[in-house]
Design a protein around this motif. Structure first.
Motif, short mmCIF file in Angstrom:
data_model
loop_
_atom_site.label_atom_id
_atom_site.label_comp_id
_atom_site.label_asym_id
_atom_site.label_seq_id
_atom_site.Cartn_x
_atom_site.Cartn_y
_atom_site.Cartn_z
N ASP A 13 0.83 -1.20 0.00
CA ASP A 13 0.00 0.00 0.00
C ASP A 13 0.87 1.26 0.00
OD1 ASP A 13 -2.11 -1.72 0.07
OD2 ASP A 13 -2.65 -1.34 2.16
N MET A 14 1.97 1.22 0.76
CA MET A 14 2.89 2.35 0.77
C MET A 14 3.47 2.59 -0.62
SD MET A 14 6.42 3.11 0.72
CE MET A 14 7.17 1.57 1.20
N VAL A 15 3.85 1.51 -1.31
CA VAL A 15 4.42 1.63 -2.65
C VAL A 15 3.39 2.24 -3.60
CG1 VAL A 15 5.24 0.32 -4.64
CG2 VAL A 15 6.12 -0.21 -2.36
N GLN A 16 2.14 1.85 -3.47
CA GLN A 16 1.10 2.42 -4.34
C GLN A 16 0.93 3.91 -4.10
OE1 GLN A 16 -2.44 0.10 -3.70
NE2 GLN A 16 -1.70 -1.65 -4.88
N ILE A 17 1.03 4.34 -2.82
CA ILE A 17 0.94 5.76 -2.50
C ILE A 17 2.09 6.52 -3.14
CG2 ILE A 17 1.11 7.44 -0.61
CD1 ILE A 17 -0.36 5.41 1.17
N VAL A 18 3.30 5.98 -3.02
CA VAL A 18 4.49 6.62 -3.59
C VAL A 18 4.39 6.65 -5.12
CG1 VAL A 18 6.99 6.44 -3.86
CG2 VAL A 18 5.94 6.00 -1.63
N GLU A 19 3.95 5.53 -5.69
CA GLU A 19 3.82 5.46 -7.16
C GLU A 19 2.84 6.49 -7.67
OE1 GLU A 19 1.83 2.02 -9.49
OE2 GLU A 19 3.95 1.46 -9.30
N LYS A 20 1.71 6.62 -6.98
CA LYS A 20 0.70 7.60 -7.39
C LYS A 20 1.24 9.02 -7.26
CE LYS A 20 -4.08 9.00 -6.45
NZ LYS A 20 -5.29 8.75 -5.62
N ARG A 21 1.96 9.28 -6.19
CA ARG A 21 2.51 10.62 -5.96
C ARG A 21 3.52 11.01 -7.03
NH1 ARG A 21 6.40 11.96 -0.77
NH2 ARG A 21 7.43 13.80 -1.64
N PHE A 22 4.41 10.09 -7.39
CA PHE A 22 5.46 10.41 -8.34
C PHE A 22 5.01 10.23 -9.80
CE2 PHE A 22 7.93 10.26 -4.52
CZ PHE A 22 9.00 11.12 -4.76
N SER A 23 3.80 9.73 -9.99
CA SER A 23 3.26 9.60 -11.35
C SER A 23 2.42 10.80 -11.76
CB SER A 23 2.42 8.32 -11.47
OG SER A 23 3.22 7.18 -11.28
N LYS A 24 2.16 11.68 -10.80
CA LYS A 24 1.36 12.86 -11.11
C LYS A 24 2.07 13.70 -12.17
CE LYS A 24 -1.13 13.51 -6.75
NZ LYS A 24 -1.35 14.40 -5.58
N GLY A 25 1.31 14.11 -13.14
CA GLY A 25 1.87 14.95 -14.20
C GLY A 25 2.40 14.17 -15.38
N LEU A 26 2.54 12.83 -15.24
CA LEU A 26 3.01 12.04 -16.37
C LEU A 26 1.89 11.89 -17.39
CD1 LEU A 26 5.06 9.14 -14.70
CD2 LEU A 26 5.94 11.16 -15.88
N PRO A 27 2.21 11.98 -18.67
CA PRO A 27 1.16 11.80 -19.68
C PRO A 27 0.65 10.37 -19.69
CG PRO A 27 3.34 11.91 -20.70
CD PRO A 27 3.53 12.27 -19.26
N GLN A 28 -0.62 10.25 -19.95
CA GLN A 28 -1.25 8.93 -20.02
C GLN A 28 -1.32 8.46 -21.47
OE1 GLN A 28 -2.16 7.25 -17.17
NE2 GLN A 28 -1.23 8.97 -16.07
N PRO A 29 -1.35 7.16 -21.73
CA PRO A 29 -1.32 6.09 -20.74
C PRO A 29 0.10 5.74 -20.29
CG PRO A 29 -1.52 5.17 -22.93
CD PRO A 29 -1.55 6.66 -23.10
N ILE A 30 0.20 5.12 -19.12
CA ILE A 30 1.46 4.57 -18.63
C ILE A 30 1.40 3.06 -18.88
CG2 ILE A 30 2.97 4.22 -16.65
CD1 ILE A 30 1.78 6.77 -15.43
N TYR A 31 2.26 2.58 -19.75
CA TYR A 31 2.18 1.17 -20.17
C TYR A 31 2.81 0.21 -19.16
CZ TYR A 31 0.96 3.32 -24.64
OH TYR A 31 0.35 4.06 -25.62
N ALA A 32 3.85 0.65 -18.48
CA ALA A 32 4.51 -0.21 -17.49
C ALA A 32 5.29 0.68 -16.55
CB ALA A 32 5.44 -1.21 -18.17
N GLN A 33 5.36 0.27 -15.27
CA GLN A 33 6.13 0.99 -14.27
C GLN A 33 6.88 0.00 -13.39
OE1 GLN A 33 3.28 3.71 -12.26
NE2 GLN A 33 4.54 5.39 -13.04
N ARG A 34 8.10 0.36 -13.02
CA ARG A 34 8.90 -0.48 -12.13
C ARG A 34 9.78 0.40 -11.24
NH1 ARG A 34 5.87 -3.67 -13.80
NH2 ARG A 34 6.21 -5.80 -14.56
N PHE A 35 9.85 0.01 -9.96
CA PHE A 35 10.84 0.58 -9.05
C PHE A 35 12.09 -0.28 -9.12
CE2 PHE A 35 7.01 2.31 -6.92
CZ PHE A 35 7.40 3.66 -6.82
N ILE A 36 13.24 0.34 -9.39
CA ILE A 36 14.50 -0.39 -9.52
C ILE A 36 15.49 0.17 -8.50
CG2 ILE A 36 16.32 -1.14 -11.09
CD1 ILE A 36 13.51 -2.03 -11.89
N GLY A 37 16.33 -0.71 -7.95
CA GLY A 37 17.35 -0.29 -6.99
C GLY A 37 16.78 0.05 -5.64
N ASN A 38 15.76 -0.70 -5.20
CA ASN A 38 15.06 -0.37 -3.97
C ASN A 38 15.94 -0.48 -2.73
OD1 ASN A 38 13.09 -0.47 -5.89
ND2 ASN A 38 11.75 -1.89 -4.82
N THR A 39 15.81 0.49 -1.84
CA THR A 39 16.33 0.41 -0.48
C THR A 39 15.15 0.61 0.45
OG1 THR A 39 18.49 1.28 -1.12
CG2 THR A 39 17.94 1.36 1.21
#
Length: 412
Positions: A130-156
């Motif tokens: 759920d936390m990741v979804q909140i972060v993903e939504k926050r940092f996806s704001k302003g991106l043009p749609q559609p978003i075909y794929a998203q990935r977090f890489i290099g996670n700490t």
């Protein structure tokens, strides 16, 4: 170039008790006093606590915060967007406490939490997903749609517990000052789910499982190698797992070996099993010839953290080049750069890698949501990059970077 901030942790050597300072990216600990090498291990993620300045006798309640750092890649129409994410977020949602830690964890040394740590530790209520979804939504704001794929890489990922106490008002135990107006009369922080801590960090001896020799590596390396029996290991659970590896011999002496993952994957939703398939999907300027159908396709990924645009460039260039299997199955004798990107993160990046080279993107990008990629086998291969002053480059792949950039990226 501004350095990304790093968490610093005060601890003690498990062998001799000497004081040590660790960084959040550390995996291998080598005590400067007793010389014992150990690998840090936890079953899920590390848990830290902030120091407090509360008056003596105050009962402290520790509120958990998710600490999440990664690079968010988004496949969009005609391009791939990348953003560096570095956030803290309440793991127990409450209007009475700050939503994030702010800058406190950047300027203070933390401590690992253990069963001996005093205090009342509140139980997290916000799951990681759920936390990741909140972060993903926050940092996806302003991106043009559609978003075909998203990935977090290099996670700490970690949890940081911040101290609070109630004295009429709720007080921040770090700053020792009230943070809210009067809470409700019936508010009792000690009535929230929680209790004494039960987490324990472990130190596993860095000894080769095959021959008992000391394993070697840098403090932030995800893999350790044994020069005695020429083997390479990564920690899987509480045990070391052996990796297939090798290096491509260098033609010059002044080189730095950079590690790359070669991944054989099962791909559902797209025909991409051979080099011939790659020629067709990437629309390479080549004619499919006899033998290409039998040559297996492999994804390639840097096994080290690097700036987002460079990560894409290195991944796509190596994948399109499909280096042949001509490597020597032991460690090179020249300088070696550490493996700082986990196998899991490399596998997570494969769909973004695919999105970066398939053509035409207008037609193929919408199919990404239905494509499933699963790793079947993996090898780690070291490639020699020539050194010229601060620059590091590979003439065949036409790839280059600098030591400063590599050092910066180790803390992304």
């Amino acid at each position: 170039m501004v350095q990304p901030f790093r968490l610093l942790i005060d601890h003690q050597c498990p062998q001799c008790g000497a004081p040590i300072v660790l960084e959040e990216t550390d995996h291998l600990f080598s005590c400067p006093y007793c010389k014992v090498k150990s690998v840090l291990f936890t079953s899920d993620f590390f848990r830290f606590m902030l120091p407090h300045a509360a008056p003596r006798g105050k009962t402290l309640a520790y509120l958990p915060y998710w600490r999440f750092k990664a690079i968010l890649f988004s496949s969009l129409q005609g391009r791939i967007d990348h953003r560096i994410v570095d956030v803290s977020h309440q793991a127990l949602l409450s209007n009475y406490f700050p939503i994030s830690l702010g800058l406190r964890s950047q300027v203070m040394k933390l401590r690992f939490i253990s069963p001996e740590t005093e205090g009342y530790f509140l139980k997290p209520g916000l799951p990681y997903k759920d936390m990741v979804q909140i972060v993903e939504k926050r940092f996806s704001k302003g991106l043009p749609q559609p978003i075909y794929a998203q990935r977090f890489i290099g996670n700490t990922l970690s949890q940081i517990y911040a101290p609070f106490y109630v004295d009429g008002k709720i007080h921040d135990g770090v700053l020792n000052r009230p943070i809210t107006s009067m809470p409700p009369v019936d508010f009792d922080v000690m009535a929230l789910p929680g209790g004494p801590p039960h987490w324990q960090i472990q130190f596993i001896p860095a000894l080769c499982p095959a021959c008992g020799w000391d394993l070697e590596g840098e403090r932030d390396s995800m893999t350790l190698h044994c020069r005695n029996c020429s083997s390479l290991w990564t920690l899987a659970g509480k045990k070391f797992k052996k990796l297939e590896f090798g290096h491509v011999p260098a033609l010059s002496k002044e080189v730095l070996y950079l590690p790359f993952y070669r991944i054989l994957a099962e791909i559902k939703g797209m025909e991409l099993r051979s080099y011939a398939d790659l020629v067709r999907i990437a629309n390479l300027p080549k004619v499919v010839q006899k033998g290409m159908e039998k040559r297996l396709f492999h994804f390639w990924s840097p096994a080290f953290k690097i700036r987002p645009r460079d990560f894409l460039r290195f991944s796509i260039t190596f994948t399109l080049s499909q280096p042949v299997n001509e490597w020597v199955p032991h460690m090179p004798k020249a300088e070696i750069y550490p493996v700082t990107l986990s196998i899991h993160e490399a596998v997570e990046s494969l769909k973004i890698n695919l999105a970066g080279f398939m053509k035409p993107p207008d037609i193929l990008s919408p199919t990404l949501a239905d494509i499933q990629i699963k790793a079947k086998s993996l090898a780690l291969v070291y490639f020699p990059f020539q050194i010229q002053r601060d620059e590091i480059f590979h003439p065949f792949f036409q790839l280059r970077t600098t030591r400063n950039v590599l050092n910066y990226a180790r803390h992304l």
